[in-house]
Design a protein around this motif. Structure first.
Motif, PDB file in Angstrom:
ATOM      1  N   HIS A  78      27.156  44.107  38.169  1.00 13.86           N
ATOM      2  CA  HIS A  78      27.146  42.737  37.662  1.00 13.86           C
ATOM      3  C   HIS A  78      28.245  42.542  36.616  1.00 13.86           C
ATOM      4  O   HIS A  78      28.577  43.449  35.863  1.00 13.86           O
ATOM      5  N   VAL A  79      28.803  41.327  36.580  1.00 14.63           N
ATOM      6  CA  VAL A  79      29.880  41.024  35.642  1.00 14.63           C
ATOM      7  C   VAL A  79      29.458  41.254  34.186  1.00 14.63           C
ATOM      8  O   VAL A  79      30.288  41.567  33.332  1.00 14.63           O
ATOM      9  N   SER A  80      28.159  41.125  33.890  1.00 13.28           N
ATOM     10  CA  SER A  80      27.685  41.300  32.513  1.00 13.28           C
ATOM     11  C   SER A  80      27.467  42.768  32.146  1.00 13.28           C
ATOM     12  O   SER A  80      27.236  43.078  30.976  1.00 13.28           O
ATOM     13  N   THR A 123      18.978  36.349  37.756  1.00  9.68           N
ATOM     14  CA  THR A 123      20.403  36.518  37.467  1.00  9.68           C
ATOM     15  C   THR A 123      20.833  37.980  37.509  1.00  9.68           C
ATOM     16  O   THR A 123      22.018  38.281  37.438  1.00  9.68           O
ATOM     17  N   VAL A 138      23.203  36.365  30.180  1.00  2.00           N
ATOM     18  CA  VAL A 138      23.478  36.800  31.546  1.00  2.00           C
ATOM     19  C   VAL A 138      23.422  35.586  32.472  1.00  2.00           C
ATOM     20  O   VAL A 138      22.408  34.884  32.528  1.00  2.00           O
ATOM     21  N   TYR A 176      24.659  33.911  36.501  1.00  2.00           N
ATOM     22  CA  TYR A 176      24.803  34.355  37.883  1.00  2.00           C
ATOM     23  C   TYR A 176      26.213  34.902  38.103  1.00  2.00           C
ATOM     24  O   TYR A 176      27.199  34.297  37.693  1.00  2.00           O
ATOM     25  N   ASP A 177      26.290  36.045  38.742  1.00  2.00           N
ATOM     26  CA  ASP A 177      27.575  36.674  39.040  1.00  2.00           C
ATOM     27  C   ASP A 177      28.000  36.235  40.439  1.00  2.00           C
ATOM     28  O   ASP A 177      27.579  36.805  41.444  1.00  2.00           O
ATOM     29  N   THR A 178      28.843  35.211  40.502  1.00  2.00           N
ATOM     30  CA  THR A 178      29.234  34.643  41.797  1.00  2.00           C
ATOM     31  C   THR A 178      30.098  35.598  42.619  1.00  2.00           C
ATOM     32  O   THR A 178      30.042  35.580  43.852  1.00  2.00           O
ATOM     33  N   THR A 179      30.875  36.431  41.947  1.00  2.00           N
ATOM     34  CA  THR A 179      31.686  37.411  42.681  1.00  2.00           C
ATOM     35  C   THR A 179      30.788  38.439  43.355  1.00  2.00           C
ATOM     36  O   THR A 179      30.983  38.801  44.522  1.00  2.00           O
ATOM     37  N   LEU A 180      29.786  38.909  42.619  1.00  2.00           N
ATOM     38  CA  LEU A 180      28.833  39.861  43.185  1.00  2.00           C
ATOM     39  C   LEU A 180      28.070  39.220  44.342  1.00  2.00           C
ATOM     40  O   LEU A 180      27.863  39.859  45.391  1.00  2.00           O
ATOM     41  N   THR A 219      20.007  34.391  42.677  1.00  2.00           N
ATOM     42  CA  THR A 219      20.688  35.264  43.630  1.00  2.00           C
ATOM     43  C   THR A 219      19.752  35.625  44.772  1.00  2.00           C
ATOM     44  O   THR A 219      20.187  35.775  45.921  1.00  2.00           O
TER      45      THR A 219
END
Length: 304
Positions: free
Chosen positions: A59-61, A84, A222, A224-228, A268
């Motif tokens: 995750h981006v976070s 998230t 935190v 939502y990680d749209t790339t993930l 997600t």
């Protein structure tokens, strides 16, 4: 040949040159933070240097969580909408640090023995303390997630406050003093910032100032990680046009939820559920209907 770790430390020494005797250069604080952020594969706490797995691609976070830990924080609070990825981040952090991971979902029904253990009768008539995963991680090291902490019972929070702040925990059940291991990381996860219920999370409790103070400087938002999510969609649907269609639909729904302050989330989990329905042969519209079952007509109108 100098290692990458040696080079990082050399750069940090340059950035922190004011702390070197005889050097009058100003502190390059931005560079120090940049080095910590960009090189989170090396975690330094007091006199310990712990290498983190180089395969930290979650995750981006996650990188922010690791860099916060690198700054010396061992009590962390993650705040974000349901779904998230907070639990996944905590588990990935444990993997990156090569530590054990355990968690508990807090609620009004979770009482002190879930953390402190119970004294149970044995077959020979004696009594024996049955420990918990929390005490195991607390004493031996690891990452422990206190999930949904804003739903926890107030009496339980008194026990947790002591564990978070004091480096030791006196067990009122046994009288034993449990000492916190230097590699024990306690992470709390919440849907709110601890100020009480809101329109979406109506059952959340207000956390007192003593609890929130345990996480000063270590509270991480935190999102939502749209790339993930895109990568996960590709894993389900390949490189089909459906991936982009779901991404666009998700983005529009989330923007509408935010714009209209709708009492819904599109997590997600919803994104992946929609992809699985499309893979099974449903149209995009029917897949969306499946993941929004229970939404009122007004909910659907507000999220368009």
């Amino acid at each position: 040949m100098p290692s990458k770790t040696d080079e990082i430390f050399k750069q940090m020494a340059t950035a922190m040159s004011p702390f070197i005797e005889g050097n009058t250069a100003p502190l390059d604080e931005a560079r120090v933070l940049e080095l910590i952020r960009d090189n989170s594969t090396v975690i330094t706490v007091t006199d310990n240097t712990r290498k983190v797995s180089n395969t930290v691609n979650g995750h981006v976070s996650l990188k922010q969580v690791l860099s916060t830990y690198a700054a010396g924080f061992i009590n962390l609070l993650m705040v974000g909408e349901a779904g998230t990825g907070k639990t996944t981040i905590a588990a990935d952090m444990a993997k990156a640090l090569s530590l054990d991971f355990a968690f508990i979902s807090c609620s009004a029904g979770v009482t002190e023995p879930a953390f402190l253990g119970r004294v149970l009768p044995q077959s020979d008539g004696s009594w024996k303390h049955q420990s918990t995963e929390f005490l195991r991680i607390y004493e031996n090291g690891g990452v422990f997630l206190l999930d949904e902490i804003d739903n926890a019972d107030a009496n339980v929070m008194v026990i947790l406050n002591a564990a978070l702040a004091n480096g030791k925990l006196i067990n009122p059940i046994t009288g034993v003093v449990h000492k916190r291991h230097k590699d024990c990381v306690l992470i709390a996860a919440a849907n709110t910032y601890g100020h009480g219920a809101d329109a979406k999370y109506v059952g959340r409790n207000q956390l007192d100032a003593a609890t929130l103070d345990r996480f000063v400087g270590a509270t991480i938002e935190v999102t939502y990680d749209t790339t993930l999510e895109k990568n996960l969609l590709k894993g389900i649907l390949g490189t089909s046009d459906d991936v982009q269609a779901i991404i666009s639909t998700t983005s529009n729904i989330r923007k509408a939820i935010s714009r209209n302050n709708a009492r819904r989330i599109f997590s997600t989990r919803s994104v992946l559920a929609m992809a699985n329905h499309v893979k099974a042969g449903l149209s995009m519209a029917k897949a969306l209907d499946r993941v929004t079952v229970g939404w009122s007509d007004n909910d659907k109108r507000l999220t368009k």
